[in-house]
Design a protein around this motif. Sequence first.
Motif, mmCIF file in Angstrom:
data_model
loop_
_atom_site.group_PDB
_atom_site.id
_atom_site.type_symbol
_atom_site.label_atom_id
_atom_site.label_comp_id
_atom_site.label_asym_id
_atom_site.label_seq_id
_atom_site.Cartn_x
_atom_site.Cartn_y
_atom_site.Cartn_z
ATOM 1 N N THR A 1 0.789 -1.175 -0.089
ATOM 2 C CA THR A 1 0.240 -0.143 0.077
ATOM 3 C C THR A 1 0.872 1.336 0.000
ATOM 4 N N ASP A 2 1.896 1.029 0.211
ATOM 5 C CA ASP A 2 2.953 2.348 -0.187
ATOM 6 C C ASP A 2 4.149 1.977 -0.964
ATOM 7 N N LYS A 3 4.088 1.935 -2.177
ATOM 8 C CA LYS A 3 5.124 1.310 -3.162
ATOM 9 C C LYS A 3 6.265 2.456 -3.124
ATOM 10 N N PRO A 4 6.152 3.692 -3.284
ATOM 11 C CA PRO A 4 7.296 4.459 -3.087
ATOM 12 C C PRO A 4 8.090 4.290 -2.161
ATOM 13 N N LYS A 5 7.632 3.822 -0.721
ATOM 14 C CA LYS A 5 8.349 3.503 0.522
ATOM 15 C C LYS A 5 9.238 2.023 0.030
ATOM 16 N N VAL A 6 8.598 1.233 -0.579
ATOM 17 C CA VAL A 6 9.508 0.006 -1.053
ATOM 18 C C VAL A 6 10.516 0.348 -1.889
ATOM 19 N N ILE A 7 10.100 1.045 -2.925
ATOM 20 C CA ILE A 7 11.041 1.496 -3.813
ATOM 21 C C ILE A 7 12.372 2.219 -3.099
ATOM 22 N N ASP A 8 12.132 3.109 -2.274
ATOM 23 C CA ASP A 8 12.994 3.803 -1.398
ATOM 24 C C ASP A 8 13.670 2.901 -0.629
ATOM 25 N N GLU A 9 13.171 1.779 -0.057
ATOM 26 C CA GLU A 9 13.978 0.732 0.708
ATOM 27 C C GLU A 9 14.731 0.064 0.115
ATOM 28 N N MET A 10 14.562 -0.439 -1.323
ATOM 29 C CA MET A 10 15.237 -1.175 -2.201
ATOM 30 C C MET A 10 16.499 -0.471 -2.423
ATOM 31 N N PHE A 11 16.498 0.827 -2.860
ATOM 32 C CA PHE A 11 17.478 1.556 -3.117
ATOM 33 C C PHE A 11 18.363 1.857 -1.827
ATOM 34 N N ARG A 12 17.927 1.878 -0.768
ATOM 35 C CA ARG A 12 18.636 2.073 0.661
ATOM 36 C C ARG A 12 19.760 0.601 0.661
ATOM 37 N N VAL A 13 19.032 -0.438 0.608
ATOM 38 C CA VAL A 13 19.776 -1.605 1.122
ATOM 39 C C VAL A 13 20.598 -2.050 0.048
ATOM 40 N N LEU A 14 20.659 -1.704 -1.063
ATOM 41 C CA LEU A 14 21.467 -2.202 -2.295
ATOM 42 C C LEU A 14 22.841 -1.364 -2.134
ATOM 43 N N ARG A 15 23.907 -2.145 -2.344
ATOM 44 C CA ARG A 15 25.213 -1.492 -2.408
ATOM 45 C C ARG A 15 25.290 -0.867 -3.879
ATOM 46 N N PRO A 16 26.087 0.095 -4.014
ATOM 47 C CA PRO A 16 26.433 0.785 -5.243
ATOM 48 C C PRO A 16 26.528 -0.198 -6.324
ATOM 49 N N GLY A 17 25.932 -0.340 -7.446
ATOM 50 C CA GLY A 17 26.173 -1.308 -8.359
ATOM 51 C C GLY A 17 25.132 -2.284 -8.076
ATOM 52 N N GLY A 18 24.585 -2.426 -7.142
ATOM 53 C CA GLY A 18 23.579 -3.483 -7.051
ATOM 54 C C GLY A 18 22.350 -3.352 -7.798
ATOM 55 N N ARG A 19 21.586 -4.455 -7.965
ATOM 56 C CA ARG A 19 20.591 -4.550 -9.026
ATOM 57 C C ARG A 19 19.276 -5.259 -8.631
ATOM 58 N N LEU A 20 18.160 -4.694 -9.496
ATOM 59 C CA LEU A 20 16.904 -5.546 -9.313
ATOM 60 C C LEU A 20 16.752 -6.598 -10.215
ATOM 61 N N GLY A 21 16.075 -7.595 -9.923
ATOM 62 C CA GLY A 21 15.570 -8.759 -10.738
ATOM 63 C C GLY A 21 14.127 -9.198 -10.190
ATOM 64 N N ILE A 22 13.217 -8.410 -10.370
ATOM 65 C CA ILE A 22 11.691 -8.430 -9.915
ATOM 66 C C ILE A 22 10.612 -8.965 -10.860
ATOM 67 N N SER A 23 10.081 -10.011 -10.470
ATOM 68 C CA SER A 23 8.668 -10.169 -11.398
ATOM 69 C C SER A 23 7.360 -9.496 -10.436
ATOM 70 N N ASP A 24 6.757 -9.041 -11.180
ATOM 71 C CA ASP A 24 5.637 -8.424 -10.771
ATOM 72 C C ASP A 24 4.471 -7.987 -11.912
ATOM 73 N N VAL A 25 3.481 -7.640 -11.354
ATOM 74 C CA VAL A 25 2.142 -7.402 -12.217
ATOM 75 C C VAL A 25 2.261 -5.916 -12.507
ATOM 76 N N VAL A 26 2.131 -5.729 -13.910
ATOM 77 C CA VAL A 26 2.312 -4.437 -14.418
ATOM 78 C C VAL A 26 1.050 -4.020 -15.268
ATOM 79 N N ALA A 27 0.411 -2.915 -15.305
ATOM 80 C CA ALA A 27 -0.522 -2.664 -16.159
ATOM 81 C C ALA A 27 -0.297 -1.734 -17.502
ATOM 82 N N ASP A 28 -1.100 -1.837 -18.437
ATOM 83 C CA ASP A 28 -0.737 -0.842 -19.464
ATOM 84 C C ASP A 28 -1.032 0.482 -19.051
ATOM 85 N N ASP A 29 -0.187 1.449 -19.786
ATOM 86 C CA ASP A 29 -0.497 2.981 -19.234
ATOM 87 C C ASP A 29 -1.926 3.571 -19.414
#
Length: 247
Positions: A159-187
């Motif tokens: 229910t707070d996706k911006p916070k999730v994305i901020d947390e991912m950025f925080r815990v990743l090391r420089p050069g770290g990466r995402l490999g995520i499966s998710d549901v995404v809607a057409d624009d």
Amino acid sequence: MSDLREQVRARYAAAALVVDEGMAANDWEIGVSCCDPQAGLGLQLYDVTERRDLPEEAVLASLGCGNPTAVADLHEGEVVLDLGSGGGIDVLLSAKRVGPTGKAYGLDMTDEMLNLARENARTAGATNVEFLKGYIEDVPLPDASVDVIISNCVINLSTDKPKVIDEMFRVLRPGGRLGISDVVADDALAPDDRAERGTYVGCIAGALSFGEYTQELERAGFADIRIDATHELVDQMHGAIVHARKP
């Protein structure tokens, strides 16, 4: 928002319990999974040889919309974090890929899923895994402590996706990466359109659009963003792979 989180927690807690009865969580009531439970699509995206080497309960508890370990390009010695790790299938697969010098963390808010995952790890003899209780909006790990973040059809449930994305950025090391499966809607689909196509706990109503996802990742500071649709789940809503890198 807390009501939605509780609905999600209760839904997936119940799914974990039915695995103890030997039933695949995908088969328990229409809509418990992020994929069509009749098709069992999420499970089909795992190679049969991968599934063969895992505890049956880890396979039965698979509720995702993809196979993030297949696209995360994991290497020996890396530290991996799985957001919303459920019964542990992606953590156990990641642990094999990073080897004894690496580590795989799983984060989940549901006691029932954590109990199941820890038992699956014991059965598998996995010693380089750790399952943490917590929320994906408040990851209980230090800054810059993770090389790779994976997730399988979970971020759409927040229910707070911006916070999730901020947390991912925080815990990743420089050069770290995402490999995520998710549901995404057409624009073209407004939030109301998404809600007409499925429920929040069924991973449809809460999904971001391609444009919204990209904007949030850019806002947080991610680079090399790529979101690729892999299959359509319902009209104009897709299982997708999300790649990004922390500079």
